[in-house]
Scaffold this motif. Structure first.
Motif, PDB file in Angstrom:
ATOM      1  N   PRO A  99       0.827  -1.214   0.000  1.00 35.95           N
ATOM      2  CA  PRO A  99       0.000   0.000   0.000  1.00 35.95           C
ATOM      3  C   PRO A  99       0.857   1.257   0.000  1.00 35.95           C
ATOM      4  CG  PRO A  99      -0.731  -1.554   1.695  1.00 35.95           C
ATOM      5  CD  PRO A  99       0.579  -2.059   1.185  1.00 35.95           C
ATOM      6  N   GLY A 100       0.384   2.258  -0.735  1.00 34.69           N
ATOM      7  CA  GLY A 100       1.047   3.553  -0.744  1.00 34.69           C
ATOM      8  C   GLY A 100       0.379   4.515   0.221  1.00 34.69           C
ATOM      9  N   PRO A 101       0.976   5.672   0.475  1.00 33.21           N
ATOM     10  CA  PRO A 101       0.447   6.620   1.464  1.00 33.21           C
ATOM     11  C   PRO A 101      -0.869   7.277   1.065  1.00 33.21           C
ATOM     12  CG  PRO A 101       2.319   7.570   0.291  1.00 33.21           C
ATOM     13  CD  PRO A 101       2.256   6.136  -0.107  1.00 33.21           C
ATOM     14  N   THR A 102      -1.271   7.151  -0.205  1.00 34.13           N
ATOM     15  CA  THR A 102      -2.549   7.725  -0.644  1.00 34.13           C
ATOM     16  C   THR A 102      -3.586   6.655  -0.984  1.00 34.13           C
ATOM     17  OG1 THR A 102      -1.839   7.869  -2.951  1.00 34.13           O
ATOM     18  CG2 THR A 102      -1.390   9.779  -1.545  1.00 34.13           C
ATOM     19  N   ASP A 103      -3.300   5.412  -0.658  1.00 32.52           N
ATOM     20  CA  ASP A 103      -4.252   4.328  -0.956  1.00 32.52           C
ATOM     21  C   ASP A 103      -5.353   4.321   0.099  1.00 32.52           C
ATOM     22  OD1 ASP A 103      -2.799   3.649  -3.152  1.00 32.52           O
ATOM     23  OD2 ASP A 103      -1.823   1.899  -2.254  1.00 32.52           O
ATOM     24  N   ASP A 104      -6.369   5.135  -0.126  1.00 31.06           N
ATOM     25  CA  ASP A 104      -7.432   5.325   0.866  1.00 31.06           C
ATOM     26  C   ASP A 104      -8.458   4.205   0.865  1.00 31.06           C
ATOM     27  OD1 ASP A 104      -6.444   7.718   1.895  1.00 31.06           O
ATOM     28  OD2 ASP A 104      -7.448   8.920   0.364  1.00 31.06           O
ATOM     29  N   VAL A 105      -8.636   3.532  -0.270  1.00 26.88           N
ATOM     30  CA  VAL A 105      -9.564   2.398  -0.351  1.00 26.88           C
ATOM     31  C   VAL A 105      -8.872   1.275  -1.108  1.00 26.88           C
ATOM     32  CG1 VAL A 105     -11.770   1.531  -1.243  1.00 26.88           C
ATOM     33  CG2 VAL A 105     -11.640   3.840  -0.280  1.00 26.88           C
ATOM     34  N   VAL A 106      -8.831   0.101  -0.508  1.00 30.28           N
ATOM     35  CA  VAL A 106      -8.292  -1.087  -1.173  1.00 30.28           C
ATOM     36  C   VAL A 106      -9.379  -2.152  -1.175  1.00 30.28           C
ATOM     37  CG1 VAL A 106      -6.567  -2.927  -1.106  1.00 30.28           C
ATOM     38  CG2 VAL A 106      -5.918  -0.578  -0.511  1.00 30.28           C
ATOM     39  N   VAL A 107      -9.682  -2.676  -2.344  1.00 34.63           N
ATOM     40  CA  VAL A 107     -10.690  -3.718  -2.520  1.00 34.63           C
ATOM     41  C   VAL A 107     -10.013  -4.918  -3.157  1.00 34.63           C
ATOM     42  CG1 VAL A 107     -12.831  -4.354  -3.721  1.00 34.63           C
ATOM     43  CG2 VAL A 107     -12.550  -2.034  -2.811  1.00 34.63           C
ATOM     44  N   THR A 108     -10.297  -6.091  -2.655  1.00 29.99           N
ATOM     45  CA  THR A 108      -9.815  -7.312  -3.313  1.00 29.99           C
ATOM     46  C   THR A 108     -10.942  -8.334  -3.287  1.00 29.99           C
ATOM     47  OG1 THR A 108      -8.138  -9.058  -3.338  1.00 29.99           O
ATOM     48  CG2 THR A 108      -8.662  -8.089  -1.181  1.00 29.99           C
ATOM     49  N   ASN A 109     -11.366  -8.724  -4.460  1.00 32.41           N
ATOM     50  CA  ASN A 109     -12.572  -9.535  -4.640  1.00 32.41           C
ATOM     51  C   ASN A 109     -12.221 -10.858  -5.322  1.00 32.41           C
ATOM     52  OD1 ASN A 109     -15.633  -9.805  -4.923  1.00 32.41           O
ATOM     53  ND2 ASN A 109     -14.996  -9.917  -7.059  1.00 32.41           N
ATOM     54  N   PRO A 116      -1.162 -17.993  -1.542  1.00 34.23           N
ATOM     55  CA  PRO A 116      -0.990 -18.781  -0.320  1.00 34.23           C
ATOM     56  C   PRO A 116      -0.476 -17.977   0.869  1.00 34.23           C
ATOM     57  CG  PRO A 116      -0.132 -19.985  -2.218  1.00 34.23           C
ATOM     58  CD  PRO A 116      -0.461 -18.603  -2.690  1.00 34.23           C
ATOM     59  N   SER A 117       0.259 -16.898   0.602  1.00 32.14           N
ATOM     60  CA  SER A 117       0.847 -16.104   1.681  1.00 32.14           C
ATOM     61  C   SER A 117      -0.047 -14.959   2.146  1.00 32.14           C
ATOM     62  CB  SER A 117       2.194 -15.532   1.229  1.00 32.14           C
ATOM     63  OG  SER A 117       2.021 -14.688   0.092  1.00 32.14           O
ATOM     64  N   HIS A 118      -1.311 -14.900   1.691  1.00 32.32           N
ATOM     65  CA  HIS A 118      -2.094 -13.693   1.960  1.00 32.32           C
ATOM     66  C   HIS A 118      -2.381 -13.473   3.446  1.00 32.32           C
ATOM     67  CE1 HIS A 118      -5.693 -16.390   1.931  1.00 32.32           C
ATOM     68  NE2 HIS A 118      -6.227 -15.472   2.706  1.00 32.32           N
ATOM     69  N   VAL A 119      -2.491 -14.551   4.227  1.00 31.91           N
ATOM     70  CA  VAL A 119      -2.760 -14.380   5.658  1.00 31.91           C
ATOM     71  C   VAL A 119      -1.584 -13.674   6.332  1.00 31.91           C
ATOM     72  CG1 VAL A 119      -3.143 -15.612   7.824  1.00 31.91           C
ATOM     73  CG2 VAL A 119      -4.351 -16.326   5.761  1.00 31.91           C
ATOM     74  N   ARG A 124       0.685  -6.768   7.346  1.00 31.02           N
ATOM     75  CA  ARG A 124       1.638  -5.780   6.830  1.00 31.02           C
ATOM     76  C   ARG A 124       0.928  -4.739   5.971  1.00 31.02           C
ATOM     77  NH1 ARG A 124       6.202  -9.229   4.068  1.00 31.02           N
ATOM     78  NH2 ARG A 124       4.916 -11.064   4.465  1.00 31.02           N
ATOM     79  N   TRP A 125       0.002  -5.181   5.144  1.00 27.57           N
ATOM     80  CA  TRP A 125      -0.762  -4.234   4.329  1.00 27.57           C
ATOM     81  C   TRP A 125      -1.547  -3.277   5.212  1.00 27.57           C
ATOM     82  CZ3 TRP A 125      -3.348  -8.279   0.557  1.00 27.57           C
ATOM     83  CH2 TRP A 125      -2.376  -8.735  -0.358  1.00 27.57           C
ATOM     84  N   GLY A 181     -10.309 -11.165  13.106  1.00 27.94           N
ATOM     85  CA  GLY A 181      -9.238 -11.060  14.080  1.00 27.94           C
ATOM     86  C   GLY A 181      -8.015 -10.337  13.544  1.00 27.94           C
ATOM     87  N   ILE A 182      -7.653 -10.607  12.290  1.00 31.29           N
ATOM     88  CA  ILE A 182      -6.510  -9.929  11.687  1.00 31.29           C
ATOM     89  C   ILE A 182      -6.748  -8.430  11.614  1.00 31.29           C
ATOM     90  CG2 ILE A 182      -5.231  -9.633   9.519  1.00 31.29           C
ATOM     91  CD1 ILE A 182      -5.555 -12.655   9.065  1.00 31.29           C
ATOM     92  N   MET A 183      -7.958  -8.029  11.203  1.00 28.51           N
ATOM     93  CA  MET A 183      -8.254  -6.601  11.085  1.00 28.51           C
ATOM     94  C   MET A 183      -8.288  -5.919  12.450  1.00 28.51           C
ATOM     95  SD  MET A 183     -10.957  -6.067   7.997  1.00 28.51           S
ATOM     96  CE  MET A 183     -10.435  -6.274   6.297  1.00 28.51           C
ATOM     97  N   LEU A 184      -8.896  -6.581  13.434  1.00 31.86           N
ATOM     98  CA  LEU A 184      -8.962  -5.993  14.770  1.00 31.86           C
ATOM     99  C   LEU A 184      -7.572  -5.869  15.385  1.00 31.86           C
ATOM    100  CD1 LEU A 184     -12.125  -7.830  16.177  1.00 31.86           C
ATOM    101  CD2 LEU A 184     -11.978  -5.489  15.282  1.00 31.86           C
ATOM    102  N   ASP A 185      -6.743  -6.871  15.199  1.00 33.79           N
ATOM    103  CA  ASP A 185      -5.370  -6.814  15.714  1.00 33.79           C
ATOM    104  C   ASP A 185      -4.594  -5.665  15.087  1.00 33.79           C
ATOM    105  OD1 ASP A 185      -5.809  -8.996  17.340  1.00 33.79           O
ATOM    106  OD2 ASP A 185      -4.820 -10.434  15.993  1.00 33.79           O
ATOM    107  N   ALA A 186      -4.946  -5.299  13.865  1.00 33.66           N
ATOM    108  CA  ALA A 186      -4.272  -4.197  13.177  1.00 33.66           C
ATOM    109  C   ALA A 186      -4.842  -2.840  13.570  1.00 33.66           C
ATOM    110  CB  ALA A 186      -4.379  -4.384  11.663  1.00 33.66           C
TER     111      ALA A 186
END
Length: 269
Positions: A99-109, A116-119, A124-125, A181-186
């Motif tokens: 992510p860059g400093p202006t990436d205000d909305v990120v969508v992945t569908n 495999p490494s997305h978790v 980090r993202w 849980g991942i989002m809340l931890d972040a």
């Protein structure tokens, strides 16, 4: 492993429903900005759904990123997308994106199941995203359904088994609680849920046609590589087709295909 945009688009309406349900939960608001500065669609495919983001936020820069040159070529050839000057596309692997400093909305569908490494990447993202930003993701959660369980069990029990060893994963995604849980931890304010769509598919072998455009692709690629004559692929597909017809009975209205999806959406305070 190549993508076929035309085959993927064969069920465009059904594939698009979860995307629209996902982005409807992105309630963009910021004290100092009227619109997101940059909107990123990770794993954008042929771009038609990305275009809806560009139409929603016309003063934002909207970028679709995909690792398939075939998909992006399809996006570039679509005249409807040319009418959106704020929309662009980039070739790149999801796992290489940051992510860059202006990436205000990120969508992945319907893309992270292929990574495999997305978790491990998600924390980090989320940490790198700017304050006030939104992250919205959706992945298929039907890897235990007959369509996918049969794909794996038949793949492990025939002459094609050596070629398919390790190709078809059974657990590529988490359940809603895992992503929450991942989002809340972040530090995100987040929600997660699942939906099972009862998709009514037409045709003689609609479930086979559906998975040919997505989940079956790795198996077909591996079989074609092991036997370029196509005989091994044809034998496997015939066995799989017969099992799918038994598992998904057609009615006078078509074939109902229950399709579970896992969603998570969060905002960084």
């Amino acid at each position: 492993m190549r993508w076929d945009p035309s085959r993927y688009a064969a069920f465009a309406d059904d594939r698009g429903r979860p995307f629209h349900d996902l982005v409807a939960q992105v309630a963009w608001s910021a004290d100092t900005r009227e619109a997101p500065r940059r909107v990123v669609d990770l794993g954008c495919g042929p771009g038609a759904l990305t275009a809806t983001l560009a139409a929603r936020w016309r003063s934002s820069r909207v970028v679709g990123i995909d690792s398939s040159a075939e998909m992006l070529a399809s996006a570039g050839a679509d005249p409807a997308l040319a009418d959106l000057p704020n929309l662009s596309f980039e070739l790149g692997a999801i796992e290489d994106w940051t992510p860059g400093p202006t990436d205000d909305v990120v969508v992945t569908n319907a893309a992270l199941q292929w990574v495999p490494s997305h978790v491990a990447l998600l924390p980090r993202w989320l940490d790198a995203m700017p304050s006030g930003s939104w992250f919205a993701m959706q992945v298929p959660g039907n890897f235990g359904s007959p369509s996918h369980a049969l794909m794996r069990s038949i793949g492990a029990s025939g002459p094609w088994a050596p070629a398919l060893d390790g190709v078809l994963r059974s657990d590529p995604v988490l359940d809603p609680a895992g992503y929450l849980g991942i989002m809340l931890d972040a530090g995100f304010v987040a929600r997660a849920w699942e939906t099972t769509y009862a998709q009514l598919l037409p045709g003689e072998d609609p479930v086979l046609d559906w998975v040919r455009g997505t989940g079956l692709r790795p198996a077909l690629a591996a079989l074609d590589a092991a036997d370029p004559s196509g005989a091994l692929t044809a034998e496997y597909v015939d066995r799989y087709r017969a099992a799918l017809r038994e598992a998904y009975q057609a009615s006078a209205h078509g074939t109902v295909y229950p399709f579970r999806r896992v969603f998570a959406v969060g905002r960084k305070p």
